[in-house]
Design a protein around this motif. Sequence first.
Motif, PDB file in Angstrom:
ATOM      1  N   CYS A   7      -9.651   4.234  -8.837  1.00  0.00           N
ATOM      2  CA  CYS A   7      -9.777   5.624  -8.401  1.00  0.00           C
ATOM      3  C   CYS A   7     -10.723   6.360  -9.344  1.00  0.00           C
ATOM      4  CB  CYS A   7      -8.407   6.297  -8.403  1.00  0.00           C
ATOM      5  SG  CYS A   7      -8.450   8.032  -7.912  1.00  0.00           S
ATOM      6  N   GLY A   8     -11.555   7.225  -8.784  1.00  0.00           N
ATOM      7  CA  GLY A   8     -12.461   8.023  -9.595  1.00  0.00           C
ATOM      8  C   GLY A   8     -11.828   9.317 -10.091  1.00  0.00           C
ATOM      9  N   GLU A   9     -10.612   9.607  -9.646  1.00  0.00           N
ATOM     10  CA  GLU A   9      -9.957  10.857 -10.002  1.00  0.00           C
ATOM     11  C   GLU A   9      -8.819  10.665 -11.005  1.00  0.00           C
ATOM     12  OE1 GLU A   9     -11.561  13.350  -8.551  1.00  0.00           O
ATOM     13  OE2 GLU A   9     -12.673  11.835  -7.439  1.00  0.00           O
ATOM     14  N   CYS A  10      -8.194   9.501 -11.001  1.00  0.00           N
ATOM     15  CA  CYS A  10      -7.057   9.241 -11.886  1.00  0.00           C
ATOM     16  C   CYS A  10      -7.107   7.772 -12.328  1.00  0.00           C
ATOM     17  CB  CYS A  10      -5.730   9.571 -11.186  1.00  0.00           C
ATOM     18  SG  CYS A  10      -5.322   8.496  -9.789  1.00  0.00           S
ATOM     19  N   GLY A  11      -6.085   7.277 -12.934  1.00  0.00           N
ATOM     20  CA  GLY A  11      -6.082   5.912 -13.464  1.00  0.00           C
ATOM     21  C   GLY A  11      -5.623   4.840 -12.486  1.00  0.00           C
ATOM     22  N   PHE A  12      -5.453   5.184 -11.216  1.00  0.00           N
ATOM     23  CA  PHE A  12      -4.961   4.214 -10.236  1.00  0.00           C
ATOM     24  C   PHE A  12      -5.971   3.092 -10.015  1.00  0.00           C
ATOM     25  CE2 PHE A  12      -5.017   2.751  -5.811  1.00  0.00           C
ATOM     26  CZ  PHE A  12      -3.745   2.226  -5.700  1.00  0.00           C
ATOM     27  N   LYS A  13      -5.452   1.884  -9.859  1.00  0.00           N
ATOM     28  CA  LYS A  13      -6.281   0.747  -9.459  1.00  0.00           C
ATOM     29  C   LYS A  13      -5.461  -0.125  -8.527  1.00  0.00           C
ATOM     30  CE  LYS A  13      -5.154  -1.624 -13.682  1.00  0.00           C
ATOM     31  NZ  LYS A  13      -5.557  -1.806 -15.037  1.00  0.00           N
ATOM     32  N   THR A  14      -6.127  -0.704  -7.547  1.00  0.00           N
ATOM     33  CA  THR A  14      -5.437  -1.581  -6.607  1.00  0.00           C
ATOM     34  C   THR A  14      -5.237  -2.936  -7.263  1.00  0.00           C
ATOM     35  OG1 THR A  14      -7.458  -2.469  -5.607  1.00  0.00           O
ATOM     36  CG2 THR A  14      -6.554  -0.448  -4.633  1.00  0.00           C
ATOM     37  N   PRO A  15      -4.291  -3.726  -6.764  1.00  0.00           N
ATOM     38  CA  PRO A  15      -4.185  -5.097  -7.264  1.00  0.00           C
ATOM     39  C   PRO A  15      -5.370  -5.928  -6.750  1.00  0.00           C
ATOM     40  CG  PRO A  15      -2.512  -4.660  -5.587  1.00  0.00           C
ATOM     41  CD  PRO A  15      -3.244  -3.375  -5.829  1.00  0.00           C
ATOM     42  N   TRP A  16      -5.642  -7.068  -7.378  1.00  0.00           N
ATOM     43  CA  TRP A  16      -6.693  -7.962  -6.892  1.00  0.00           C
ATOM     44  C   TRP A  16      -6.300  -8.435  -5.499  1.00  0.00           C
ATOM     45  CZ3 TRP A  16     -11.139  -8.186  -9.333  1.00  0.00           C
ATOM     46  CH2 TRP A  16     -11.195  -7.919 -10.698  1.00  0.00           C
ATOM     47  N   SER A  17      -7.215  -8.315  -4.547  1.00  0.00           N
ATOM     48  CA  SER A  17      -6.932  -8.720  -3.173  1.00  0.00           C
ATOM     49  C   SER A  17      -8.245  -8.906  -2.422  1.00  0.00           C
ATOM     50  CB  SER A  17      -6.062  -7.666  -2.470  1.00  0.00           C
ATOM     51  OG  SER A  17      -6.731  -6.434  -2.410  1.00  0.00           O
ATOM     52  N   ALA A  18      -8.115  -9.276  -1.156  1.00  0.00           N
ATOM     53  CA  ALA A  18      -9.293  -9.383  -0.295  1.00  0.00           C
ATOM     54  C   ALA A  18      -9.957  -8.010  -0.206  1.00  0.00           C
ATOM     55  CB  ALA A  18      -8.889  -9.865   1.087  1.00  0.00           C
ATOM     56  N   GLU A  19     -11.249  -8.013   0.087  1.00  0.00           N
ATOM     57  CA  GLU A  19     -12.003  -6.756   0.127  1.00  0.00           C
ATOM     58  C   GLU A  19     -11.385  -5.747   1.086  1.00  0.00           C
ATOM     59  OE1 GLU A  19     -16.643  -5.317   0.399  1.00  0.00           O
ATOM     60  OE2 GLU A  19     -16.086  -7.232   1.286  1.00  0.00           O
ATOM     61  N   SER A  20     -11.043  -6.178   2.286  1.00  0.00           N
ATOM     62  CA  SER A  20     -10.501  -5.247   3.279  1.00  0.00           C
ATOM     63  C   SER A  20      -9.157  -4.676   2.845  1.00  0.00           C
ATOM     64  CB  SER A  20     -10.371  -5.935   4.641  1.00  0.00           C
ATOM     65  OG  SER A  20      -9.523  -7.056   4.544  1.00  0.00           O
ATOM     66  N   GLU A  21      -8.301  -5.506   2.232  1.00  0.00           N
ATOM     67  CA  GLU A  21      -6.996  -5.040   1.764  1.00  0.00           C
ATOM     68  C   GLU A  21      -7.149  -4.044   0.618  1.00  0.00           C
ATOM     69  OE1 GLU A  21      -2.845  -4.625   1.229  1.00  0.00           O
ATOM     70  OE2 GLU A  21      -4.045  -5.312   2.933  1.00  0.00           O
ATOM     71  N   GLY A  22      -8.031  -4.347  -0.322  1.00  0.00           N
ATOM     72  CA  GLY A  22      -8.256  -3.441  -1.441  1.00  0.00           C
ATOM     73  C   GLY A  22      -8.817  -2.104  -0.996  1.00  0.00           C
ATOM     74  N   LEU A  23      -9.763  -2.153  -0.076  1.00  0.00           N
ATOM     75  CA  LEU A  23     -10.356  -0.916   0.442  1.00  0.00           C
ATOM     76  C   LEU A  23      -9.311  -0.087   1.181  1.00  0.00           C
ATOM     77  CD1 LEU A  23     -12.821   0.842   0.796  1.00  0.00           C
ATOM     78  CD2 LEU A  23     -13.425  -0.513   2.801  1.00  0.00           C
ATOM     79  N   ARG A  24      -8.458  -0.751   1.965  1.00  0.00           N
ATOM     80  CA  ARG A  24      -7.402  -0.033   2.689  1.00  0.00           C
ATOM     81  C   ARG A  24      -6.472   0.679   1.719  1.00  0.00           C
ATOM     82  NH1 ARG A  24      -2.284  -0.619   3.671  1.00  0.00           N
ATOM     83  NH2 ARG A  24      -2.145  -2.698   2.767  1.00  0.00           N
ATOM     84  N   ARG A  25      -6.055  -0.005   0.661  1.00  0.00           N
ATOM     85  CA  ARG A  25      -5.161   0.603  -0.327  1.00  0.00           C
ATOM     86  C   ARG A  25      -5.847   1.752  -1.073  1.00  0.00           C
ATOM     87  NH1 ARG A  25      -1.116  -3.485  -3.210  1.00  0.00           N
ATOM     88  NH2 ARG A  25      -0.447  -4.680  -1.394  1.00  0.00           N
ATOM     89  N   HIS A  26      -7.127   1.572  -1.338  1.00  0.00           N
ATOM     90  CA  HIS A  26      -7.899   2.607  -2.029  1.00  0.00           C
ATOM     91  C   HIS A  26      -7.957   3.883  -1.181  1.00  0.00           C
ATOM     92  CE1 HIS A  26     -10.803   4.006  -4.978  1.00  0.00           C
ATOM     93  NE2 HIS A  26     -11.704   4.228  -4.047  1.00  0.00           N
ATOM     94  N   VAL A  27      -8.257   3.729   0.095  1.00  0.00           N
ATOM     95  CA  VAL A  27      -8.340   4.874   1.005  1.00  0.00           C
ATOM     96  C   VAL A  27      -6.968   5.528   1.160  1.00  0.00           C
ATOM     97  CG1 VAL A  27      -8.769   5.523   3.408  1.00  0.00           C
ATOM     98  CG2 VAL A  27     -10.381   4.041   2.210  1.00  0.00           C
ATOM     99  N   GLU A  28      -5.916   4.713   1.258  1.00  0.00           N
ATOM    100  CA  GLU A  28      -4.561   5.262   1.371  1.00  0.00           C
ATOM    101  C   GLU A  28      -4.189   6.054   0.115  1.00  0.00           C
ATOM    102  OE1 GLU A  28      -1.959   1.998   2.187  1.00  0.00           O
ATOM    103  OE2 GLU A  28      -2.473   1.955   4.324  1.00  0.00           O
ATOM    104  N   HIS A  29      -4.578   5.561  -1.039  1.00  0.00           N
ATOM    105  CA  HIS A  29      -4.299   6.268  -2.288  1.00  0.00           C
ATOM    106  C   HIS A  29      -4.971   7.638  -2.270  1.00  0.00           C
ATOM    107  CE1 HIS A  29      -4.034   7.295  -6.531  1.00  0.00           C
ATOM    108  NE2 HIS A  29      -5.356   7.474  -6.521  1.00  0.00           N
ATOM    109  N   TYR A  30      -6.235   7.678  -1.893  1.00  0.00           N
ATOM    110  CA  TYR A  30      -6.956   8.954  -1.854  1.00  0.00           C
ATOM    111  C   TYR A  30      -6.320   9.905  -0.845  1.00  0.00           C
ATOM    112  CZ  TYR A  30     -10.783   8.625  -5.136  1.00  0.00           C
ATOM    113  OH  TYR A  30     -11.522   8.602  -6.294  1.00  0.00           O
TER     114      TYR A  30
END
Length: 75
Positions: A7-30
Motif C-alpha cells: 500500500c502507498g498509504e500505510c504499511g499494508f502488504k498482501t501475501p505472496w500470491s498470483a498476480e490476479s489474487e494480489g491485485l484483487r487483495r490490493h484493490v480491496e484493501h484500498y
Amino acid sequence: MVYRYWCGECGFKTPWSAESEGLRRHVEHYAGRHPGTPPGGQVESRGRGRGGARACLQLAAVALVLLAVLATCRR
C-alpha cells in the motif's frame, strides 16, 4: 511468478500470491481502508522457486574451477 503488493498509504502488504489474487487483495484493501484514493504503492515479484541464489553459487563455483584450471595450465 508470485507477487506482493504494498500500500502507498500505510504499511499494508498482501501475501505472496498470483498476480490476479494480489491485485484483487490490493484493490480491496484500498476500497476498505482508503476509500476514494486510487490504489498505489509498490509491487514486488519473484520466481516461484528460491533457486536463484543456488544457481548463482553454482556459477561462481564453476568460475573458480575454471580459473584454477587456467592458472595451472599457464605454468
